[in-house]
Motif scaffolding. Structure first.
Motif, PDB file in Angstrom:
ATOM      1  N   GLN A 129       0.830  -1.209   0.000  1.00  0.00           N
ATOM      2  CA  GLN A 129       0.000   0.000   0.000  1.00  0.00           C
ATOM      3  C   GLN A 129       0.862   1.255   0.000  1.00  0.00           C
ATOM      4  O   GLN A 129       0.565   2.226  -0.694  1.00  0.00           O
ATOM      5  N   ARG A 130       1.937   1.224   0.786  1.00  0.00           N
ATOM      6  CA  ARG A 130       2.842   2.366   0.848  1.00  0.00           C
ATOM      7  C   ARG A 130       3.500   2.609  -0.513  1.00  0.00           C
ATOM      8  O   ARG A 130       3.624   3.750  -0.961  1.00  0.00           O
ATOM      9  N   LEU A 131       3.866   1.518  -1.168  1.00  0.00           N
ATOM     10  CA  LEU A 131       4.499   1.625  -2.481  1.00  0.00           C
ATOM     11  C   LEU A 131       3.523   2.219  -3.505  1.00  0.00           C
ATOM     12  O   LEU A 131       3.876   3.129  -4.261  1.00  0.00           O
ATOM     13  N   ALA A 132       2.285   1.692  -3.499  1.00  0.00           N
ATOM     14  CA  ALA A 132       1.303   2.110  -4.509  1.00  0.00           C
ATOM     15  C   ALA A 132       0.733   3.501  -4.256  1.00  0.00           C
ATOM     16  O   ALA A 132       0.501   4.264  -5.198  1.00  0.00           O
ATOM     17  N   ARG A 133       0.523   3.854  -2.993  1.00  0.00           N
ATOM     18  CA  ARG A 133      -0.169   5.110  -2.675  1.00  0.00           C
ATOM     19  C   ARG A 133       0.756   6.277  -2.355  1.00  0.00           C
ATOM     20  O   ARG A 133       0.341   7.436  -2.446  1.00  0.00           O
ATOM     21  N   VAL A 134       1.985   5.969  -1.964  1.00  0.00           N
ATOM     22  CA  VAL A 134       2.895   7.052  -1.555  1.00  0.00           C
ATOM     23  C   VAL A 134       4.137   7.102  -2.444  1.00  0.00           C
ATOM     24  O   VAL A 134       4.422   8.123  -3.081  1.00  0.00           O
ATOM     25  N   GLU A 135       4.880   5.991  -2.502  1.00  0.00           N
ATOM     26  CA  GLU A 135       6.193   6.022  -3.140  1.00  0.00           C
ATOM     27  C   GLU A 135       6.125   6.193  -4.658  1.00  0.00           C
ATOM     28  O   GLU A 135       6.815   7.051  -5.221  1.00  0.00           O
ATOM     29  N   ILE A 136       5.311   5.370  -5.324  1.00  0.00           N
ATOM     30  CA  ILE A 136       5.239   5.476  -6.789  1.00  0.00           C
ATOM     31  C   ILE A 136       4.678   6.827  -7.244  1.00  0.00           C
ATOM     32  O   ILE A 136       5.257   7.456  -8.144  1.00  0.00           O
ATOM     33  N   PRO A 137       3.563   7.327  -6.643  1.00  0.00           N
ATOM     34  CA  PRO A 137       3.093   8.659  -7.059  1.00  0.00           C
ATOM     35  C   PRO A 137       4.149   9.749  -6.892  1.00  0.00           C
ATOM     36  O   PRO A 137       4.278  10.625  -7.762  1.00  0.00           O
ATOM     37  N   LEU A 138       4.927   9.693  -5.815  1.00  0.00           N
ATOM     38  CA  LEU A 138       5.975  10.692  -5.606  1.00  0.00           C
ATOM     39  C   LEU A 138       7.146  10.512  -6.578  1.00  0.00           C
ATOM     40  O   LEU A 138       7.847  11.467  -6.911  1.00  0.00           O
ATOM     41  N   ALA A 139       7.335   9.261  -7.016  1.00  0.00           N
ATOM     42  CA  ALA A 139       8.464   8.957  -7.907  1.00  0.00           C
ATOM     43  C   ALA A 139       8.147   9.199  -9.382  1.00  0.00           C
ATOM     44  O   ALA A 139       9.057   9.211 -10.214  1.00  0.00           O
ATOM     45  N   VAL A 140       6.871   9.405  -9.704  1.00  0.00           N
ATOM     46  CA  VAL A 140       6.447   9.517 -11.100  1.00  0.00           C
ATOM     47  C   VAL A 140       7.245  10.542 -11.912  1.00  0.00           C
ATOM     48  O   VAL A 140       7.674  10.245 -13.035  1.00  0.00           O
ATOM     49  N   PRO A 141       7.477  11.766 -11.408  1.00  0.00           N
ATOM     50  CA  PRO A 141       8.211  12.733 -12.239  1.00  0.00           C
ATOM     51  C   PRO A 141       9.590  12.240 -12.672  1.00  0.00           C
ATOM     52  O   PRO A 141       9.974  12.403 -13.834  1.00  0.00           O
ATOM     53  N   VAL A 142      10.323  11.619 -11.764  1.00  0.00           N
ATOM     54  CA  VAL A 142      11.677  11.144 -12.087  1.00  0.00           C
ATOM     55  C   VAL A 142      11.613   9.910 -12.993  1.00  0.00           C
ATOM     56  O   VAL A 142      12.407   9.772 -13.928  1.00  0.00           O
ATOM     57  N   ILE A 143      10.660   9.012 -12.737  1.00  0.00           N
ATOM     58  CA  ILE A 143      10.496   7.829 -13.586  1.00  0.00           C
ATOM     59  C   ILE A 143      10.153   8.259 -15.016  1.00  0.00           C
ATOM     60  O   ILE A 143      10.723   7.759 -15.992  1.00  0.00           O
ATOM     61  N   MET A 144       9.222   9.201 -15.152  1.00  0.00           N
ATOM     62  CA  MET A 144       8.817   9.662 -16.481  1.00  0.00           C
ATOM     63  C   MET A 144       9.957  10.379 -17.200  1.00  0.00           C
ATOM     64  O   MET A 144      10.050  10.333 -18.424  1.00  0.00           O
ATOM     65  N   ALA A 145      10.822  11.037 -16.440  1.00  0.00           N
ATOM     66  CA  ALA A 145      11.996  11.665 -17.052  1.00  0.00           C
ATOM     67  C   ALA A 145      12.883  10.597 -17.687  1.00  0.00           C
ATOM     68  O   ALA A 145      13.445  10.802 -18.776  1.00  0.00           O
TER      69      ALA A 145
END
Length: 220
Positions: A129-145
């Motif tokens: 849940q932490r990965l899906a709701r907190v970590e991945i959403p916060l990481a999206v800008p860098v991942i998309m870069a």
């Protein structure tokens, strides 16, 4: 300039077809790289030694010249009758896409503020849940870069795929080189450049859509 416009007008259907071939090759390859690279990037955040090994291998792969990489694919895939055409090119581009996607995912997840993880734990969230709701959403800008980097880089790399029969806009460039036709060479080069610029802005738009509102101001 007149000759270039005349060539584009006369050969528009061919240019459009080769552009679609080019986009299809890059889209399938980078799409598969996203599906594998993001989970790998998340997985290696749990083990520093594994992360170093994976990133090292991905770094070595990306240093292999594209002509050599395509050449290596031919004998390997010839064993399953796929030595020429789409598949060797797609696998090579897939491999080239791994480093920016894995590295950016790993960096993004690793750099999340530990206080946010603790807050999520305090709210009773499980690791998933932490990965899906907190970590991945916060990481999206860098991942998309990283995804943007992979797409733009491989739009250029895909032009070499013409030499193993994969088609794409490299066909026009190759015809320009072999026939010493500067018009074809310019049209092919400009088409690839425009495609890369459009793709970059498209993925920047997607990046902004997927980024949490509180982080949107940090985007370039």
């Amino acid at each position: 300039m007149e000759e270039i416009l005349q060539y584009v007008t006369t050969n528009y259907p061919t240019i459009a077809r080769l552009t679609i071939e080019h986009l299809y090759l890059v889209s399938v390859s980078v799409g598969a790289a996203i599906l594998s690279g993001v989970p790998i990037g998340i997985l290696i955040t749990k083990d520093k030694q594994l992360a170093d090994a994976v990133l090292y291998v991905a770094s070595v792969i990306i240093t292999i010249p594209s002509v050599a990489m395509f050449g290596l694919m031919i004998p390997l895939l010839s064993l399953v009758d796929r030595g020429i055409g789409f598949w060797p090119a797609a696998i090579a581009i897939f491999l080239y896409s791994q480093l920016p996607i894995i590295r950016n995912t790993y960096t993004a997840i690793n750099n999340i503020d530990p206080a946010l993880r603790e807050a999520a734990k305090g709210m009773g969230m499980s690791d998933w849940q932490r990965l899906a709701r907190v970590e991945i959403p916060l990481a999206v800008p860098v991942i998309m870069a990283g995804v943007r980097m992979a797409v733009v880089m491989n739009i250029a790399v895909a032009t070499i795929a013409v030499y193993i029969g994969a088609g794409g806009l490299g066909t026009i460039i190759n015809e320009g080189i072999t026939g010493t036709n500067s018009v074809k060479l310019i049209v092919g080069a400009v088409a690839v450049s425009l495609l890369a610029v459009i793709a970059d802005y498209l993925f920047l738009f997607i990046q902004k859509l997927l980024t949490p509102k509180g982080l949107s101001g940090a985007l370039p």
